[in-house]
Design an enzyme around this catalytic site. Sequence first.
Site, short mmCIF file in Angstrom:
data_model
loop_
_atom_site.label_atom_id
_atom_site.label_comp_id
_atom_site.label_asym_id
_atom_site.label_seq_id
_atom_site.Cartn_x
_atom_site.Cartn_y
_atom_site.Cartn_z
N GLY A 75 -21.39 5.69 6.79
CA GLY A 75 -21.02 6.65 5.38
C GLY A 75 -20.99 6.23 3.39
N VAL A 76 -21.88 7.12 3.47
CA VAL A 76 -22.81 6.97 1.70
C VAL A 76 -21.47 7.18 0.22
CG1 VAL A 76 -24.82 6.34 3.01
CG2 VAL A 76 -24.18 8.47 2.24
N LYS A 91 1.24 -1.08 -0.44
CA LYS A 91 0.05 0.15 0.21
C LYS A 91 1.01 1.57 0.05
CE LYS A 91 -4.25 0.58 0.66
NZ LYS A 91 -5.81 -0.18 0.22
P1 NAD Z 1 -15.39 7.65 -0.27
O1 NAD Z 1 -14.08 8.47 0.80
O2 NAD Z 1 -16.23 7.56 -1.60
O3 NAD Z 1 -16.68 6.99 1.62
C1 NAD Z 1 -16.73 7.21 2.83
C2 NAD Z 1 -17.58 8.07 3.05
O4 NAD Z 1 -17.66 8.27 4.37
C3 NAD Z 1 -17.67 9.93 2.25
O5 NAD Z 1 -19.49 10.33 2.07
C4 NAD Z 1 -17.49 10.30 3.68
O6 NAD Z 1 -18.34 11.23 4.22
C5 NAD Z 1 -18.00 9.66 4.80
N1 NAD Z 1 -17.20 10.16 6.10
C6 NAD Z 1 -15.94 10.01 6.74
N2 NAD Z 1 -15.89 10.16 7.98
C7 NAD Z 1 -16.70 9.81 8.59
C8 NAD Z 1 -17.62 9.73 9.91
N3 NAD Z 1 -16.45 9.00 10.77
N4 NAD Z 1 -18.59 9.41 9.78
C9 NAD Z 1 -19.68 9.19 8.61
N5 NAD Z 1 -19.16 9.33 7.84
C10 NAD Z 1 -18.44 9.03 6.97
O7 NAD Z 1 -14.97 6.26 0.18
P2 NAD Z 1 -15.82 4.35 -0.13
O8 NAD Z 1 -14.32 3.91 -1.20
O9 NAD Z 1 -16.69 4.66 0.11
O10 NAD Z 1 -14.91 3.82 0.81
C11 NAD Z 1 -15.60 3.27 2.16
C12 NAD Z 1 -14.80 2.90 2.87
O11 NAD Z 1 -14.25 1.72 2.09
C13 NAD Z 1 -13.07 3.44 3.31
O12 NAD Z 1 -12.90 2.27 4.56
C14 NAD Z 1 -12.26 2.22 2.44
O13 NAD Z 1 -10.95 2.42 2.74
C15 NAD Z 1 -13.06 1.06 2.40
N6 NAD Z 1 -12.86 0.47 0.86
C16 NAD Z 1 -13.43 0.88 -0.19
C17 NAD Z 1 -12.89 0.31 -1.33
C18 NAD Z 1 -13.40 -0.18 -2.59
O14 NAD Z 1 -13.83 0.12 -3.52
N7 NAD Z 1 -14.19 2.33 -2.75
C19 NAD Z 1 -12.62 -0.77 -1.05
C20 NAD Z 1 -11.98 -1.76 -0.15
C21 NAD Z 1 -12.02 -1.02 0.47
#
Ligand code: NAD
Length: 370
Positions: A185-186, A83
């Site tokens: 988290g949407v 990473k």
């Molecule tokens: P993103 O940034 O698109 O969405 C995250 C959302 O969470 C945002 O809307 C943000 O406003 C909200 N948020 C941030 N801090 C918050 C809090 N303290 N309380 C409530 N809401 C909060 O990210 P994503 O791509 O949707 O990823 C979400 C999670 O999933 C992350 O932890 C990421 O590491 C993990 N993840 C994502 C993927 C992927 O394919 N995108 C794959 C594996 C893991």
Amino acid sequence: MGERTFLDILEPWDGLGILVRRDHPTGTWIFLAIHDDTLGPATGGCRMKVYERPEDGLRDALRLSEGMTYKWAAMDFPFGGGKTVLAIPRPLSQEERRGLLLRFGELLNSLGGRYGTGADLGTTSEDMQTIAEVSEYVIGVHGRSDGPMDPSPFTALGVFSGIRAALEHRFGSTDVSGRRVLVQGVGAVGGPLAHYLSEAGASVLVSDADPEAARRVATEIGGVVVEPVDVYATECDVYAPCAIGATVNARTIPELRCAIIAGAANNQLELLNDADRLAERGILYAPDYVINGGGAMAFTLIYQGLEPISKVEDRVVGIGSRLRSIFEEAQRSGGSPVEAARSHAERILKRGPFAAELSAFDDIRGRFAR
Ligand code: NAD
């Protein structure tokens, strides 16, 4: 960063190595962590974020690279854990960002394929395109394939399938209709997940640090908004953390009023023994690196041309079956699902790369020379 802090952070980590670089033109700390390469070249996303302190970025790189080792092993894909964190000091101008990414691309080249990257939190497929101008050790890039550019909907599909498997294990049926599911988290994953759940008849509660985002998704799906401070104490069947890591910890576990935790966020447990605290409270936990592997799985299959997109979706849905056997194994052994998932991944790591799969990955292995 003080010398002592740096050593303290590195001391407990059992990975292969870390490359640290100060990008002077932007003041960014680059932390590139290679945790393990038993199964193949280290592969994992590139995160860009403003951290309160750069050492928090280093910690993230170390933890996330380890998560990637287990994520690839859980899928039995021939890649290792790696990473990168680009710990920027402040939001960068477009020109600064481009310069940083190009220099990062050169850094990738200097590793000669020991590590390959893709988009992650804070980086986009356009950023990967910029890196690809100077380096081939990057996936999910326009022009290389006509595939999708965002892995998040696949991650959401895998989480949806995982939630169904957890419901089956807990309540005897995969049916989500009438179940209360709270999505925290949407964003890129939580948004599509909320849609999957609502389309399947679940009663969806949504919460987000950005109230506008929560309201928008709730309106789209006819869901209910929960204030961020109320998330943990809200009664629901499934709590799906899809925002940040470490939300499941000694402070929140006593508050939780859910039967299942199953979501996309990486490193959901603050500490490993939080898994025992959950077991004591009778809460079923779907290990994060198993349930959230859909995006990594789909991108690998698509960009290696191994599966047409329609089949890729079936493979991602298969995450539910993987979780089912982990839950059953945990029940048989009397341990937690975290222990069962870890034992499974460790068995794969001990066995080493699976020869039959390797030929299918020849292209990437050729490019990512070991
Ligand atoms: P993103 O940034 O698109 O969405 C995250 C959302 O969470 C945002 O809307 C943000 O406003 C909200 N948020 C941030 N801090 C918050 C809090 N303290 N309380 C409530 N809401 C909060 O990210 P994503 O791509 O949707 O990823 C979400 C999670 O999933 C992350 O932890 C990421 O590491 C993990 N993840 C994502 C993927 C992927 O394919 N995108 C794959 C594996 C893991």
